[in-house]
Write an enzyme that holds these catalytic residues in place. Structure first.
Site, mmCIF file in Angstrom:
data_model
loop_
_atom_site.group_PDB
_atom_site.id
_atom_site.type_symbol
_atom_site.label_atom_id
_atom_site.label_comp_id
_atom_site.label_asym_id
_atom_site.label_seq_id
_atom_site.Cartn_x
_atom_site.Cartn_y
_atom_site.Cartn_z
ATOM 1 N N HIS A 93 0.863 -1.192 0.000
ATOM 2 C CA HIS A 93 0.000 0.000 0.000
ATOM 3 C C HIS A 93 0.897 1.239 0.000
ATOM 4 C CE1 HIS A 93 -2.819 3.058 1.219
ATOM 5 N NE2 HIS A 93 -3.791 2.237 0.883
ATOM 6 N N GLU A 163 -4.066 1.981 -7.248
ATOM 7 C CA GLU A 163 -4.441 3.086 -6.371
ATOM 8 C C GLU A 163 -3.552 4.293 -6.654
ATOM 9 O OE1 GLU A 163 -6.588 1.751 -2.593
ATOM 10 O OE2 GLU A 163 -4.451 1.541 -2.205
#
Ligand code: PGA
Length: 236
Positions: A93, A163
């Site tokens: 992430h 993302e």
């Protein structure tokens, strides 16, 4: 259209008390519901969340260490995540890449550790604002993907989460056109399920999830509210 993935990333939010309240407000899954709903609570709430959701929903972790055990103070291994009931794990992430200095090499090792422990890695990739403005998105994504999968034979288990960093937590998601284009470019690099994350809300979720090469959504902020997330998953 295949089954979608709806993934709630609680990040560093929610105690077990909060989780209990959350699931008392989250709707039951009807028998006919076929999509995958995955909850990624913080490590301290993994086991408890698993107790609450049973086999109705899936459990994911937000991070993994690349070793199985040893002198790594503060870390949690794949073996421990499986023990807590996790089936999925978020890896790479952007918040971990930025705040915890996770390199492409570390991420590659974490993916290997996840696979060794039977966990499904959700590998997060994405460009920042400068990289996007300089039209380097493609280069960045292919570097991130290629280093992530280095030396991994069994790629069939991976999920890619696109993302864009500039869209995370900003309230400004990428446009449908942008996401379609990037998903298309990612498919040329690797043929795996692709999910989108970055300011997904109950307003834009259905449109984004309907993009042909998009297989689901990774939701941060809006997943913290059970009603909003249920709406995103089309449960209400
Ligand atoms: P956001 O976060 O939905 O709050 O933008 C998404 C993520 O970081 O996974």
């Amino acid at each position: 259209m295949g089954q979608k993935y709806y993934i709630a990333n609680f990040k560093m939010n929610k105690t077990t008390v909060d989780v209990k309240q959350y699931f008392s407000a989250f709707p039951k899954k009807p028998k006919a519901y076929k999509d995958n709903i995955i909850f990624c609570p913080p490590a301290t709430a993994l086991s408890y969340t698993k107790k609450l959701i049973g086999n109705k929903f899936e459990l994911g972790a937000q991070n993994i260490h690349f070793q199985n055990k040893g002198a790594f103070t503060g870390e949690v291994s794949g073996e421990m995540l499986t023990d807590a009931g996790a089936k999925y794990v978020l890896i790479g992430h952007s918040e971990r890449r930025i705040y915890n200095y996770e390199s492409d090499h570390t991420i590659n090792n974490k993916i290997k550790a996840a696979l060794l422990n039977g966990l499904i890695p959700i590998v997060c990739i994405g460009e920042n604002k400068n990289e996007r403005n300089e039209e380097r998105t493609n280069n960045i994504l292919s570097r991130q993907i290629n280093s992530a999968i280095e030396g991994i034979a069994d790629l069939g288990k991976l999920i890619i989460a696109y993302e864009p960093i500039w869209a995370i937590g900003t309230g400004v998601s990428a446009t449908i056109e942008d996401i379609s284009q990037v998903a298309c470019d990612i498919k040329k690099i690797i043929n795996l399920p692709i999910i989108y994350g970055g300011s997904v809300t109950e307003q834009n979720a259905n449109k984004i999830a309907a993009i042909p090469n998009i297989d689901g959504l990774l939701v941060g902020n809006a997943s913290l509210d059970p009603k909003k997330f249920a709406k995103i998953c089309n449960l209400i």
